[in-house]
Design a protein around this motif. Structure first.
Motif, PDB file in Angstrom:
ATOM      1  N   LEU A 235       0.837  -1.190   0.000  1.00  0.00           N
ATOM      2  CA  LEU A 235       0.000   0.000   0.000  1.00  0.00           C
ATOM      3  C   LEU A 235       0.875   1.244   0.000  1.00  0.00           C
ATOM      4  CD1 LEU A 235      -2.760  -0.971   2.605  1.00  0.00           C
ATOM      5  CD2 LEU A 235      -2.857  -1.150   0.120  1.00  0.00           C
ATOM      6  N   PHE A 236       0.518   2.211  -0.820  1.00  0.00           N
ATOM      7  CA  PHE A 236       1.218   3.490  -0.814  1.00  0.00           C
ATOM      8  C   PHE A 236       0.930   4.169   0.522  1.00  0.00           C
ATOM      9  CE2 PHE A 236       1.824   7.962  -2.076  1.00  0.00           C
ATOM     10  CZ  PHE A 236       3.081   7.862  -2.662  1.00  0.00           C
ATOM     11  N   PRO A 237       1.909   4.835   1.130  1.00  0.00           N
ATOM     12  CA  PRO A 237       1.715   5.338   2.502  1.00  0.00           C
ATOM     13  C   PRO A 237       0.518   6.251   2.709  1.00  0.00           C
ATOM     14  CG  PRO A 237       4.037   5.404   1.911  1.00  0.00           C
ATOM     15  CD  PRO A 237       3.285   5.030   0.656  1.00  0.00           C
ATOM     16  N   LYS A 238       0.246   7.164   1.769  1.00  0.00           N
ATOM     17  CA  LYS A 238      -0.832   8.142   1.962  1.00  0.00           C
ATOM     18  C   LYS A 238      -1.897   7.942   0.907  1.00  0.00           C
ATOM     19  CE  LYS A 238      -1.710  13.050   2.801  1.00  0.00           C
ATOM     20  NZ  LYS A 238      -1.124  14.419   2.856  1.00  0.00           N
ATOM     21  N   TYR A 239      -3.123   7.732   1.339  1.00  0.00           N
ATOM     22  CA  TYR A 239      -4.215   7.363   0.446  1.00  0.00           C
ATOM     23  C   TYR A 239      -4.408   8.357  -0.687  1.00  0.00           C
ATOM     24  CZ  TYR A 239      -9.006   6.214  -1.022  1.00  0.00           C
ATOM     25  OH  TYR A 239     -10.110   5.884  -1.759  1.00  0.00           O
ATOM     26  N   GLY A 240      -4.619   9.611  -0.387  1.00  0.00           N
ATOM     27  CA  GLY A 240      -4.909  10.585  -1.434  1.00  0.00           C
ATOM     28  C   GLY A 240      -3.762  10.767  -2.411  1.00  0.00           C
ATOM     29  N   ASP A 241      -2.537  10.700  -1.909  1.00  0.00           N
ATOM     30  CA  ASP A 241      -1.380  10.967  -2.758  1.00  0.00           C
ATOM     31  C   ASP A 241      -1.122   9.886  -3.792  1.00  0.00           C
ATOM     32  OD1 ASP A 241      -0.882  13.397  -1.639  1.00  0.00           O
ATOM     33  OD2 ASP A 241       0.856  12.783  -0.465  1.00  0.00           O
ATOM     34  N   LEU A 242      -1.647   8.693  -3.575  1.00  0.00           N
ATOM     35  CA  LEU A 242      -1.357   7.617  -4.531  1.00  0.00           C
ATOM     36  C   LEU A 242      -1.986   7.886  -5.891  1.00  0.00           C
ATOM     37  CD1 LEU A 242      -3.568   5.059  -5.293  1.00  0.00           C
ATOM     38  CD2 LEU A 242      -3.559   4.926  -2.813  1.00  0.00           C
ATOM     39  N   PHE A 243      -2.957   8.813  -5.958  1.00  0.00           N
ATOM     40  CA  PHE A 243      -3.613   9.142  -7.230  1.00  0.00           C
ATOM     41  C   PHE A 243      -2.983  10.353  -7.919  1.00  0.00           C
ATOM     42  CE2 PHE A 243      -6.750   7.263  -4.344  1.00  0.00           C
ATOM     43  CZ  PHE A 243      -7.118   6.152  -5.079  1.00  0.00           C
ATOM     44  N   ARG A 244      -1.986  10.968  -7.298  1.00  0.00           N
ATOM     45  CA  ARG A 244      -1.395  12.179  -7.872  1.00  0.00           C
ATOM     46  C   ARG A 244      -0.353  11.815  -8.924  1.00  0.00           C
ATOM     47  NH1 ARG A 244       0.230  16.341  -3.290  1.00  0.00           N
ATOM     48  NH2 ARG A 244       0.298  17.730  -5.129  1.00  0.00           N
TER      49      ARG A 244
END
Length: 526
Positions: A235-244
């Motif tokens: 899992l990417f550490p920060k949820y929102g940032d994985l879509f940036r």
């Protein structure tokens, strides 16, 4: 002139148009012919790159939640409103037509011709596996939306196309699963350099896990998930940032659609923001979706002791709400979003504003990420590791194999989002865990185009796709503090929807296809 079923006929020159990021930057010439093309590995790669061009589209990912209880599409000409409200007909020109075999025929053409190429045999085998995956993915999507579809695995003539029949769904699904099992070992676990973005072994196993779950083949789905889990995804550490865009191709991404600004741009991001931000406000997350997010303490908003306050509804909620949806009073792009005040430029009924009063945020965490939101290089994630964890948990729950690995899979996702671990005293039965994992799928994967497939397989259409769609309540937003004050007691009525389970779990075969080839037939009750 003899009519042709163009969606089933492939023109080889079109196949050769390359696209996408680094590994697709080597643009082949459109003038290639079969006699001159298949002479080297570079030629074969150029042809394969053409197969990558049409296998998925960000447009469909963004809009598919609008055919569910998660979102509303406000413009009928964008092709998803009538699917969502149940008014679609086979002749409806305002319905997106995904009955398209162009990508399949590209792959068939590649597979039929690449064998003669003089190149490294191991690389040729991998190239063929990539093409077979792209073809299998197309059959997966077609069969999910339309049921029985023609299983076209070779190039066909116009006459053959105009007389083709549909293959039973079970046979199509078996073909997909057999293909994925066969090619997975032939694909690389990961790529580097210019090859980043190509189909991986994890993508094959993950798509197989998804289809096995959808078919209720839980033991097989569990095995597929376990194979993916052993490939190094996380899992990417920060949820929102994985879509940036600056974090694309991260450790969570298993399969995505690659884009490159200017050359093969993702030009659909601009439909998401409201008018004051230069967007079209095409998609509006629903009140139903907003209400599905738990409170920060892990209780649903209807549970006793949750702390939910209807007059301050966005406070102390699951952080994924603020990461996925811009709600009234949220600080966004230098100001507090105000979609509920009739005097605001972003008022929900205004032109180019999301009519529900809620704006999607998942792919526009910061608009400053894009110099031009109509010309971006943002990849669209098709499968990510969080979905595999949820698939694993659901398959084990439905199999009655409830153990620590089920809770661990769900809790990894919840903790990453900033939520508490699962309360095992509350979620201690199969029925309770089923409710939890279904809610987690809705929240974690919201606005990523997967909700419809869950509704279809759970057969919950009458429950969630029928009746009134609501948006936010009207009110005011303090421009200095973001404080929301509601001035109406009722939520905005957006739309009345119909859902007939005898027909709406499948889309209709487009009438123009049946007019050409009556052997296709029509799905029930259309």
């Amino acid at each position: 002139m003899k009519r042709k079923l163009f969606s089933l006929i492939a023109i080889s020159g079109l196949f050769l148009t390359a696209c996408n990021k680094d590994f697709l930057d080597r643009n082949p010439e459109d003038s290639y012919s079969n006699t001159s093309l298949w002479t080297s590995a570079a030629d074969a790669q150029a042809a394969l790159n053409g197969c990558y061009r049409d296998w998925e589209d960000s447009y469909n990912v963004i809009y598919m939640d609008a055919v569910t209880d998660n979102a509303y599409s406000r413009w009928v000409w964008e092709g998803y409103m009538n699917i969502g409200n149940g008014s679609l007909t086979p002749s409806d020109n305002n319905v997106t037509n995904r009955w398209n075999f162009k990508s399949i025929q590209k792959c068939n053409w590649f597979l039929e011709n690449v064998e003669s190429t003089k190149m490294d045999e191991a690389l040729k085998t991998r190239f063929k596996a990539e093409a077979r995956f792209l073809r299998a993915y197309q059959f997966f999507t077609l069969s999910q939306l339309y049921g029985d579809v023609p299983l076209v695995t070779k190039n066909i003539t116009t006459v053959e196309a105009n007389n083709i029949t549909r293959t039973p769904l079970a046979e199509v699904q078996k073909f997909i699963l057999d293909e994925l099992a066969a090619i997975a070992p032939q694909l690389e676990p990961s790529y580097s350099g210019n090859d980043v973005g190509r189909i991986t072994r994890g993508a094959a196993y993950a798509l197989s896990a998804r289809l096995n779950l959808y078919m209720g083949k839980y033991a097989e789905s569990i095995k597929d998930c376990e194979r993916v889990m052993g490939l190094g995804y996380d899992l990417f550490p920060k949820y929102g940032d994985l879509f940036r865009i600056q974090h694309e191709n991260n450790v969570e991404v298993i399969l995505d659609m690659q884009y490159k600004e200017n050359d093969y741009a993702n030009g659909n991001i601009g439909i998401l923001p409201s008018s004051s931000l230069g967007g079209w406000g095409s998609i509006g997350p629903t009140q139903s979706l907003v209400d599905a997010y738990e409170m920060k303490n892990g209780k649903t908003i209807t549970e006793a002791g949750s702390g939910y306050n209807a007059e301050d509804p966005y406070s102390n909620r699951d952080p994924r709400l603020a990461a996925s949806i811009v709600y009234p009073g949220q600080l966004y792009e230098g100001g507090y979003f105000n979609s509920i005040d009739p005097a605001s430029a972003d008022f929900m009924t205004g032109d180019n504003n999301p009519m529900t009063g809620y704006m999607p945020k998942k792919f526009i965490q910061q608009l400053s990420d894009y110099p031009d939101m109509w010309n971006t290089g943002l990849n669209m994630i098709i499968i990510r590791y969080a979905e595999v964890l949820l698939t694993y948990a659901e398959a084990k729950i439905e199999s009655g194999l409830i153990d620590n690995t089920v809770y661990d899979a769900i809790d990894r996702i919840r903790v990453r989002a900033g939520m508490p671990v699962t309360d095992r005293l509350v979620y201690n039965t199969q029925a309770a865990l089923r409710t939890l994992v279904r809610r987690e799928r809705r929240i974690e994967l919201a606005l990523e185009g997967l909700r419809w497939y869950d509704i279809k397989r759970w057969k919950t259409g009458e429950e969630v796709r029928k009746g009134t769609v609501y948006g936010a309540r009207q009110g005011t937003v303090d421009k200095n503090t973001g404080k929301v004050t509601f001035t109406t007691p009722n939520h905005q009525v957006i739309e009345q929807r119909l859902f007939n389970p005898a027909m709406h779990y499948l889309w209709p075969i487009p009438q123009k296809e049946i007019d050409i080839n009556k052997k296709l037939g029509q799905n029930p009750n259309y």
